[in-house]
Design a protein around this motif. Structure first.
Motif: not given
Ligand code: SF4
Ligand code: SF4
Length: 535
Positions: A433-447
């Protein structure tokens, strides 16, 4: 405007379809609750809005340049339609057509899933970020433009939509407002997978139109296939770095380790996310210490891509995905190892196990195992002596979506922290049930543009709330606390989140992997392995 969005609005040209301001966002717990202390996001500049298709919301993830003419717009729409035909055909999409078709055909529109989406909730329930909004746009396009008689019956039965360049450009960006965490899919009573629909939209853009986020394509899978790793490290550089880490580990712990390279016949081929080697060298270093101490027969491979478990194709392009997955398997076969063990990287877990099962057939079949399982087995085996009082500080555990929700690896890492960390506490909700870190699907390296502001203010918001609340009994920053996040990608997002909100300074929370906690508790280690610092 955004609170009353209709699906058909996506085709209507306007300056910006939806907007969220800071005070719309889900509130954060203290000491992060004051809006004036929150960084918010930079506004896209007039020049960016002039040059790129930026009419969806307040940010840009891909940033497709505006077509120069209506003829070019028309060509791009036709290209999209041609990709759609292929996406809906068995010959061209044997990997995911069945699941896609089921998800297109069977949504009951009950909206149960929307409550599960961290992005929708964190945004203050902005309609644009409903899991079903994006899927409904795509569903209508599929029915109208790919089914016989769709222009008439599709409109009547499934709702109308106009496929113009505005629709296509916005759909592209909208496919990068979802972390593919699949919390919505888990909640859907009939198994409709909105995350998969997002994935397939990204795939259409990449495989047919050559449009993808630069960080996961050019700087991601293309670079990995060219030099060996998306970090840019070739084999010589990675070996030098690992040698340096081995020496550092010796200085730090007094234990001599020498990472074996290309050892034929080893039991295990260990594949890290190579980002660990550069950003968190203590993680591969700790693996080497634990494997040596437990007497495991293991090796790393210096073959192209095989020292980097990253496979960004997973998020946007089946062909890029398959190229990397096959190389991983070939490297293992060449060394005649018994199995591959995947280091602390959730997306490498998903790539090399569940999804790679679709492409690794015949001679390429090789057992693949999570490092969570191996580490649990080592800790429980009694081969290494531990003193859990060395980990007597508050610890909580983040569940990487791909490892936990997707693969069901819930307990091994918990058995370890329960045994070695006396002050372990769960965050709520946790496990599958946990929540994603918010950086999934490549987001963590996208700025790109101001996208980092969006992913830290919106997609990572619930994770920050969960972490802070898990340590609510020790708000004093002088009491040091440890967030165990056994995933390189999650750690990247968490590092950025903590920097953005000043979490180390305000709450005294740092983060790291699982294996570092294991080494910190080893009786043979004289000095504490975990350094209470933030990096
Ligand atoms: S995806 Fe599932 S939960 Fe969501 S609206 Fe459709 S049927 Fe309901
Ligand atoms: S996959 Fe996750 S982020 Fe994407 S729509 Fe579903 S719940 Fe939201």
């Amino acid at each position: 405007m955004s609170s009353r969005l209709r699906v058909s609005d996506i085709s209507r040209p306007s300056v910006q379809m939806a907007h969220i301001s800071l005070d719309d966002l889900m509130p954060l717990p203290p000491p992060y609750d004051k809006l004036e202390d929150q960084p918010g996001w930079k506004v896209l500049t007039d020049a960016q809005r002039h040059d790129y298709e930026a009419s969806l919301d307040d940010t840009l993830a891909v940033g497709v340049p505006k077509p120069k003419s209506t003829a070019e717009e028309k060509r791009l729409v036709e290209q999209f339609l041609s990709g759609l035909e292929k996406l809906m055909s068995k010959e061209n999409n044997w990997t995911f057509l069945q699941q896609l078709t089921l998800s297109i055909e069977h949504c009951a529109k009950c909206q149960t899933c929307i409550e599960a989406c961290p992005i929708y909730e964190a945004s203050g329930r902005n309609d644009l970020y409903r899991p079903t909004f994006r899927s409904e746009v795509f569903r209508r396009i599929v029915h109208k433009y790919t089914k016989p008689g769709g222009k008439f019956f599709g409109r009547l039965m499934h709702g109308d939509i106009e496929l113009n360049w505005t629709t296509v450009a916005r759909l592209l960006e909208l496919a990068y407002r979802c972390t593919l965490c699949r919390r919505c899919a888990q909640t859907c009573p009939i198994g409709v997978d909105n995350g998969l629909i997002t994935h397939e939209i990204r795939k259409l853009f990449s495989m047919e139109m050559g449009i993808a986020a630069k960080e996961i394509h050019e700087k991601g899978s293309v670079l990995q296939l060219k030099v060996g790793s998306s970090t840019g490290m070739n084999a010589e550089v990675v070996k030098d770095n690992i040698q340096f880490i081995d020496e550092d580990m010796h200085d730090l712990t007094g234990i001599k380790v020498e990472t074996p390279w290309d050892k034929e016949g080893a039991d295990i081929l260990l594949i890290h996310n190579a980002g660990e080697i550069l950003a968190w060298p203590e993680n591969p270093g700790a693996f080497a210490i634990v494997l040596e101490a437990a007497g495991i027969s293991w090796t790393m491979s210096s073959d192209l891509t095989a020292y980097d478990g990253i496979n960004y194709g997973l998020w946007y392009d089946d062909a890029q995905f398959a190229r990397v997955a096959v190389k991983h398997a070939q490297a293992a076969k060449k060394l005649k190892v018994k199995k591959i063990v995947i280091g602390e990287c959730g997306h490498a877990h998903k790539a090399l196990t569940v999804i790679a099962d679709r492409v690794l057939t015949g001679d390429l079949i090789i057992p693949r195992e999570s490092s969570m399982v191996l580490l649990r087995d080592i800790v429980m085996s009694g081969r290494i002596k531990f003193d859990p009082t060395r980990n007597d500080f508050p610890v909580t555990l983040h569940d990487p979506c791909n490892m936990v929700r997707l693969m069901g690896i819930v307990e091994p890492q918990r058995e370890v922290v329960r045994k070695l960390c006396p002050q372990f506490r769960e965050m709520e909700p946790h496990g599958v049930e946990n929540y994603c870190c918010g950086g999934g699907s490549g987001f963590a390296i996208m700025s790109p543009f101001n996208f980092q502001d969006w992913r830290l203010s919106v997609s990572g918001r619930i994770k920050l709330k969960q972490i802070v609340e898990a340590f609510a009994d020790h708000p004093d920053p002088e009491i040091k606390k440890y967030l165990c996040a056994p995933c390189s990608n999650c750690k990247g997002q968490i590092r950025d989140l903590f920097r953005y909100y000043g979490v180390w300074e305000k709450s005294g929370i740092t983060y790291g992997g699982l294996v570092e906690l294991i080494v910190n508790a080893m009786v043979d280690i004289k000095e504490p392995f975990i350094k209470w610092e933030f990096h």
